[in-house]
Design a protein around this motif. Structure first.
Motif, PDB file in Angstrom:
ATOM      1  N   SER A   1       2.020   0.815  -6.940  1.00 46.26           N
ATOM      2  CA  SER A   1       1.887  -0.462  -5.809  1.00 46.26           C
ATOM      3  C   SER A   1       2.021  -0.020  -4.739  1.00 46.26           C
ATOM      4  O   SER A   1       3.232   0.830  -4.345  1.00 46.26           O
ATOM      5  CB  SER A   1       2.826  -1.420  -6.310  1.00 46.26           C
ATOM      6  N   LEU A   2       1.340  -0.459  -3.554  1.00 41.13           N
ATOM      7  CA  LEU A   2       1.438  -0.125  -2.292  1.00 41.13           C
ATOM      8  C   LEU A   2       2.755  -0.608  -1.822  1.00 41.13           C
ATOM      9  O   LEU A   2       3.491   0.010  -1.008  1.00 41.13           O
ATOM     10  CB  LEU A   2       0.328  -0.627  -1.506  1.00 41.13           C
ATOM     11  N   PHE A   3       3.353  -1.767  -2.169  1.00 37.20           N
ATOM     12  CA  PHE A   3       4.610  -2.276  -1.838  1.00 37.20           C
ATOM     13  C   PHE A   3       5.768  -1.325  -2.309  1.00 37.20           C
ATOM     14  O   PHE A   3       6.953  -1.802  -1.632  1.00 37.20           O
ATOM     15  CB  PHE A   3       4.752  -3.765  -2.426  1.00 37.20           C
ATOM     16  N   LYS A   4       5.609  -0.703  -3.096  1.00 41.78           N
ATOM     17  CA  LYS A   4       6.763   0.296  -3.444  1.00 41.78           C
ATOM     18  C   LYS A   4       7.043   1.527  -2.964  1.00 41.78           C
ATOM     19  O   LYS A   4       7.990   2.399  -3.189  1.00 41.78           O
ATOM     20  CB  LYS A   4       6.651   0.357  -5.363  1.00 41.78           C
ATOM     21  N   ARG A   5       5.892   1.918  -1.997  1.00 42.57           N
ATOM     22  CA  ARG A   5       5.803   3.453  -1.660  1.00 42.57           C
ATOM     23  C   ARG A   5       6.700   3.292  -0.029  1.00 42.57           C
ATOM     24  O   ARG A   5       7.034   4.471   0.246  1.00 42.57           O
ATOM     25  CB  ARG A   5       4.440   3.623  -1.288  1.00 42.57           C
ATOM     26  N   PHE A   6       7.094   2.339   0.484  1.00 44.89           N
ATOM     27  CA  PHE A   6       7.688   2.392   1.750  1.00 44.89           C
ATOM     28  C   PHE A   6       9.065   1.601   1.882  1.00 44.89           C
ATOM     29  O   PHE A   6       9.380   0.897   1.176  1.00 44.89           O
ATOM     30  CB  PHE A   6       6.782   1.680   2.765  1.00 44.89           C
ATOM     31  N   HIS A   7       9.872   2.087   2.608  1.00 42.91           N
ATOM     32  CA  HIS A   7      11.204   1.650   3.151  1.00 42.91           C
ATOM     33  C   HIS A   7      11.003   0.235   3.548  1.00 42.91           C
ATOM     34  O   HIS A   7      11.851  -0.519   3.336  1.00 42.91           O
ATOM     35  CB  HIS A   7      11.967   2.598   3.912  1.00 42.91           C
ATOM     36  N   TYR A   8       9.992   0.054   4.556  1.00 43.54           N
ATOM     37  CA  TYR A   8       9.885  -1.085   5.326  1.00 43.54           C
ATOM     38  C   TYR A   8       8.253  -1.294   5.262  1.00 43.54           C
ATOM     39  O   TYR A   8       7.462  -0.469   5.703  1.00 43.54           O
ATOM     40  CB  TYR A   8      10.627  -0.838   6.664  1.00 43.54           C
ATOM     41  N   ILE A   9       8.030  -2.723   5.390  1.00 45.35           N
ATOM     42  CA  ILE A   9       6.761  -3.153   5.279  1.00 45.35           C
ATOM     43  C   ILE A   9       6.763  -4.399   6.132  1.00 45.35           C
ATOM     44  O   ILE A   9       7.515  -5.372   6.192  1.00 45.35           O
ATOM     45  CB  ILE A   9       6.045  -3.482   4.036  1.00 45.35           C
ATOM     46  N   PHE A  10       5.928  -4.292   7.336  1.00 47.13           N
ATOM     47  CA  PHE A  10       5.655  -5.635   8.154  1.00 47.13           C
ATOM     48  C   PHE A  10       4.289  -6.085   8.159  1.00 47.13           C
ATOM     49  O   PHE A  10       3.402  -5.331   8.494  1.00 47.13           O
ATOM     50  CB  PHE A  10       6.155  -5.126   9.655  1.00 47.13           C
ATOM     51  N   TRP A  11       3.906  -7.222   7.575  1.00 43.31           N
ATOM     52  CA  TRP A  11       2.500  -7.747   7.358  1.00 43.31           C
ATOM     53  C   TRP A  11       2.600  -8.999   8.273  1.00 43.31           C
ATOM     54  O   TRP A  11       3.040  -9.799   8.126  1.00 43.31           O
ATOM     55  CB  TRP A  11       2.540  -7.810   5.851  1.00 43.31           C
TER      56      TRP A  11
END
Length: 475
Positions: free
Chosen positions: A326-336
């Motif tokens: 999942s895209l959402f598990k690949r990053f420490h921080y996500i800003f949408w």
């Protein structure tokens, strides 16, 4: 805070099973601003409630802090012991009610805004608390900012980055005079500034023939000055996303990648969709997304579909070792961020106008479509959002803080939003979630959020090779 101000704290605490409490940790966080009637949030978590003499429903305690008038300036008001208040109720229901605590001016340390769906639901339901917050929704007030006149530390001394995220539907315009009020680079030094715009420079139809955003990027660079550098940008039709950094930080930005996904007709046309930039900054991986979802008062299903298509289709980072993850598990921080176009559920504009006229903004928030869709897990189920305590950002007059009327009238709404996700709890701290009320030129007011983000840098830093991105090594 001036000596003429007193502080009233309205505490909201939620029930938690005592069996889940395993430590004696206590955390205190408070959002601080100098302005009158500025909302501030305090979280006080008491672990091991039994040993502390507290009951199991006391963790966590969530507190809204509101500046008060001078009415009690000469009174000697000492902080009331929270434990005593919690234990004073006659039964469990009584202990769950809101409590008041007064504190002398200047005794609360600077801290952080709370982001909590549960707290937002509580605010929407509690008319007594709303009375103290209602001025936040009025156009006739100053825009709140954090970090003013604070100088940045040396990059290698930093443990947190100051991040500013902005979303603005520009209505096909090129505003020249007000951008400095939005970036505030003359008074505030952020480390990272992320500017997302929709209908940038030109209308969506005109952007099909001329997609370039060079003029907008040059304008932003000129306003920010020599202190900042545009690290990366991406465009699609009328969408634009740019990441600026203070120049001393640029060398720590590595493994930069971009992607885009159209969600217009047949998911092929870029009149709607999302653009994204991923990168590592120091030892953490970041994903920034800008989206423009489908419009229409009753088009929730299509907006939800836009969200799903974008979240499932973005291929970032390009070199990820686990492309099926999942895209959402690949990053420490996500800003949408973006114009998500979720509206207020209402039969007509007159109904909404009447609620606004009566200052019943929380009644409007009860009908916010994004909150409703998020609650049932259709969109942004793993994301957090700050408390909405600013007027609807759409639809307003281009050069006046007043909602549109007449033949051009649309039902106002909080269409412009910023949500975020953190891999490790308490590594993103939201300090401010606001609308730039003094920035004109569009039928949307910009919305911005200011964060402190945990980071680490060293003098011996060496840029990582592309396939060594922190996004691929979270687990």
């Amino acid at each position: 805070m001036s000596q003429a101000q007193q502080v009233q704290q309205i505490q909201i605490h939620s029930k938690q099973n005592h069996n889940d409490v395993n430590s004696n940790q206590t955390t205190n966080k408070t959002y601080h601003q100098e302005n009158n009637n500025v909302v501030r949030i305090d979280i006080q978590s008491y672990q091991n409630a039994e040993n502390d003499g507290l009951l199991n429903q006391t963790n966590p305690i969530q507190t809204i802090v509101i500046n008060q008038e001078e009415q009690q300036i000469n009174k000697e008001i000492n902080s009331i012991n929270i434990k005593d208040q919690l234990l004073s109720g006659s039964d469990e229901e009584e202990k769950q009610k809101e409590m008041l605590m007064f504190q002398k001016p200047g005794t609360i340390d600077k801290g952080y805004v709370l982001y909590s769906d549960k707290l937002m639901e509580h605010l929407i339901a509690d008319q007594e608390i709303q009375k103290d917050l209602i001025n936040q929704f009025k156009f006739e007030r100053e825009t709140i900012w954090c970090f003013e006149n604070e100088k940045n530390q040396s990059i290698t001394q930093l443990e947190q980055l100051k991040v500013l995220c902005i979303t603005w539907n520009m209505h096909g315009s090129m505003p020249q005079l007000c951008t400095n009020k939005l970036l505030r680079s003359d008074k505030i030094e952020h480390h990272v500034i992320v500017v997302s715009s929709q209908e940038c420079l030109r209308s969506i139809p005109m952007s099909i023939f001329c997609e370039s955003k060079q003029k907008w990027e040059a304008h932003l660079s000129n306003v920010l000055g020599n202190k900042y550098e545009l690290v990366k940008s991406v465009s699609m039709n009328a969408l634009h996303l740019g990441v600026f950094m203070v120049k001393d930080l640029v060398k720590y930005a590595t493994a930069i990648s971009i992607d885009q996904k159209a969600t217009g007709v047949m998911n092929l046309f870029g009149n709607k969709g999302g653009v994204a930039i991923s990168m590592d900054i120091g030892d953490k991986s970041y994903l920034f997304i800008n989206s423009h979802f489908s419009s229409g008062q009753n088009n929730n299903e299509r907006r939800n579909q836009d969200y799903q298509v974008i979240s499932q289709s973005l291929n970032l980072p390009k070199y990820c070792q686990n492309p099926n993850e999942s895209l959402f598990k690949r990053f420490h921080y996500i800003f949408w961020m973006g114009d998500f176009n979720y509206r207020i559920d209402a039969k007509n504009k007159e109904e909404v106008d009447e609620l606004i006229k009566s200052n019943k903004y929380f009644d409007l928030l009860k009908r916010d479509q994004l909150m409703a869709q998020k609650k049932i897990g259709q969109v942004f189920s793993d994301f957090q959002e700050g408390l909405i305590l600013f007027p609807p950002s759409y639809r307003v007059l281009d050069e006046q803080n007043k909602f549109t009327d007449g033949s051009d009238a649309r039902i106002p709404g909080w269409t412009d939003r910023i949500l975020f996700k953190q891999k490790i709890p308490d590594t993103i701290k939201l300090l401010n979630y606001e609308s730039a009320l003094d920035v004109f030129g569009s039928d949307h007011r910009p919305v911005f959020a200011q964060f402190l983000v945990k980071a680490k840098f060293t003098e011996t830093f060496q840029p990582v090779i592309v396939r060594g991105s922190a996004a691929c090594n979270i687990f």
